[in-house]
Motif scaffolding. Structure first.
Motif, short mmCIF file in Angstrom:
data_model
loop_
_atom_site.label_atom_id
_atom_site.label_comp_id
_atom_site.label_asym_id
_atom_site.label_seq_id
_atom_site.Cartn_x
_atom_site.Cartn_y
_atom_site.Cartn_z
N ILE A 190 -19.05 -14.27 22.52
CA ILE A 190 -19.53 -13.58 21.46
C ILE A 190 -19.53 -12.07 21.64
O ILE A 190 -20.10 -11.73 23.01
N GLU A 191 -18.82 -11.22 20.82
CA GLU A 191 -18.62 -9.86 21.10
C GLU A 191 -19.73 -9.15 20.37
O GLU A 191 -19.71 -9.12 19.22
N VAL A 192 -20.68 -8.34 21.02
CA VAL A 192 -21.64 -7.64 20.47
C VAL A 192 -20.89 -6.18 20.23
O VAL A 192 -20.53 -5.49 21.18
N GLN A 193 -21.04 -5.59 18.86
CA GLN A 193 -20.59 -4.41 18.55
C GLN A 193 -21.83 -3.47 18.52
O GLN A 193 -22.71 -3.88 17.92
N LYS A 194 -21.59 -2.17 18.97
CA LYS A 194 -22.49 -1.34 18.97
C LYS A 194 -22.82 -1.00 17.53
O LYS A 194 -21.78 -0.71 16.84
N PRO A 195 -24.05 -0.69 17.15
CA PRO A 195 -24.18 -0.03 15.87
C PRO A 195 -23.60 1.33 15.64
O PRO A 195 -23.56 2.18 16.60
N LYS A 196 -23.38 1.57 14.38
CA LYS A 196 -22.84 2.97 13.87
C LYS A 196 -24.11 3.83 14.20
O LYS A 196 -25.15 3.56 13.69
N LEU A 197 -23.51 5.18 14.61
CA LEU A 197 -24.94 6.38 14.98
C LEU A 197 -24.72 7.21 13.80
O LEU A 197 -23.58 7.61 13.28
N TYR A 198 -25.59 7.67 13.32
CA TYR A 198 -25.69 8.99 12.37
C TYR A 198 -26.60 10.20 12.70
O TYR A 198 -27.50 9.95 13.38
N LYS A 199 -25.89 11.21 12.36
CA LYS A 199 -26.71 12.37 12.68
C LYS A 199 -27.64 12.84 11.50
O LYS A 199 -27.19 12.65 10.45
N VAL A 200 -28.73 13.19 11.81
CA VAL A 200 -29.84 13.86 10.82
C VAL A 200 -29.46 15.18 10.94
O VAL A 200 -29.78 15.84 12.01
N ILE A 201 -29.38 15.87 10.03
CA ILE A 201 -29.07 17.40 9.77
C ILE A 201 -29.97 17.89 8.72
O ILE A 201 -30.08 17.45 7.81
N LEU A 202 -30.54 19.20 9.22
CA LEU A 202 -31.37 20.01 8.47
C LEU A 202 -30.65 20.88 7.79
O LEU A 202 -29.69 21.64 8.66
N LEU A 203 -30.72 21.43 6.57
CA LEU A 203 -29.83 22.30 5.94
C LEU A 203 -30.81 23.68 5.64
O LEU A 203 -31.87 23.47 5.22
N ASN A 204 -30.10 24.78 5.93
CA ASN A 204 -30.91 26.06 5.60
C ASN A 204 -31.13 26.35 4.08
O ASN A 204 -30.26 26.12 3.24
N ASP A 205 -32.34 26.84 4.01
CA ASP A 205 -32.52 27.44 2.68
C ASP A 205 -33.12 28.95 2.79
O ASP A 205 -33.54 29.26 3.70
N ASP A 206 -33.41 29.75 1.80
CA ASP A 206 -33.83 30.92 1.91
C ASP A 206 -35.33 30.97 1.57
O ASP A 206 -36.04 32.19 1.53
N TYR A 207 -35.97 29.76 1.55
CA TYR A 207 -37.44 29.81 1.21
C TYR A 207 -38.28 29.24 2.39
O TYR A 207 -39.65 29.66 2.35
N THR A 208 -37.99 28.12 2.82
CA THR A 208 -38.79 27.33 3.91
C THR A 208 -39.04 28.24 5.07
O THR A 208 -38.23 28.60 5.70
N PRO A 209 -40.40 28.56 5.53
CA PRO A 209 -40.54 29.24 6.72
C PRO A 209 -40.06 28.64 7.93
O PRO A 209 -40.07 27.47 8.05
N MET A 210 -39.52 29.61 8.84
CA MET A 210 -39.16 28.99 10.27
C MET A 210 -40.27 28.43 10.88
O MET A 210 -40.10 27.10 11.41
N GLU A 211 -41.64 28.79 10.75
CA GLU A 211 -42.61 28.19 11.54
C GLU A 211 -42.69 26.89 10.93
O GLU A 211 -43.23 25.87 11.69
N TYR A 212 -42.67 26.64 9.75
CA TYR A 212 -42.62 25.42 8.95
C TYR A 212 -41.71 24.31 9.62
O TYR A 212 -42.05 22.94 9.85
N VAL A 213 -40.31 24.69 9.64
CA VAL A 213 -39.28 23.97 10.09
C VAL A 213 -39.51 23.60 11.43
O VAL A 213 -39.32 22.39 11.95
N VAL A 214 -40.37 24.34 12.52
CA VAL A 214 -40.49 24.03 13.79
C VAL A 214 -41.79 22.92 13.62
O VAL A 214 -41.51 21.92 14.53
N LYS A 215 -42.54 23.05 13.05
CA LYS A 215 -43.68 22.01 13.03
C LYS A 215 -43.33 20.60 12.39
O LYS A 215 -43.44 19.58 13.04
N LEU A 216 -42.39 20.75 11.58
CA LEU A 216 -41.61 19.61 10.80
C LEU A 216 -40.94 18.85 11.94
O LEU A 216 -40.88 17.54 12.15
N LEU A 217 -39.96 19.56 12.82
CA LEU A 217 -39.40 19.06 14.07
C LEU A 217 -40.10 18.39 15.07
O LEU A 217 -39.86 17.28 15.58
N ARG A 218 -41.07 18.99 15.24
CA ARG A 218 -42.17 18.36 16.20
C ARG A 218 -42.84 17.18 15.76
O ARG A 218 -42.99 16.37 16.57
#
Length: 104
Positions: free
Chosen positions: A18-46
């Protein structure tokens, strides 16, 4: 005795490979906007991605300077969950932050 009744058992067990295939992997990407504060993005990532302060700041700066930044690479189900968590948190805090996933 007919041919149908002459079943011979050799007693040899065979294994199917039985050959076990590795699952496909996906990148999770944040997109820039002109409104969300940088400090908020850091908090969210943490909170959502369990990033250290330094990692979170580096990802936030990438989003700010390049327009997007990779938060992590996950299996499909985990990536979907992370994207939904980001969108839910941002919406709850009234920020227009966008998050997507794409095949790695």
């Amino acid at each position: 005795m007919s041919e149908e009744n002459k079943t011979i058992s050799t007693g040899i067990a065979t294994k199917e490979k039985i050959e076990v295939q590795k699952p496909k992997l996906y990148k999770v990407i944040l997109l820039n906007d002109d409104y969300t504060p940088m400090e908020y993005v850091v908090k969210l990532l943490r909170i959502i991605f369990k990033k250290s302060e330094d990692e979170a700041v580096n990802i936030m700066l990438m989003v700010h300077k390049k327009g997007s930044g990779i938060c992590g690479i996950f299996t499909k189900e985990v990536a979907e969950t992370k994207v939904q968590a980001v969108l839910k948190m941002a919406q709850s805090d009234q920020h227009p932050l966008k998050c997507i996933m794409e095949l790695d």
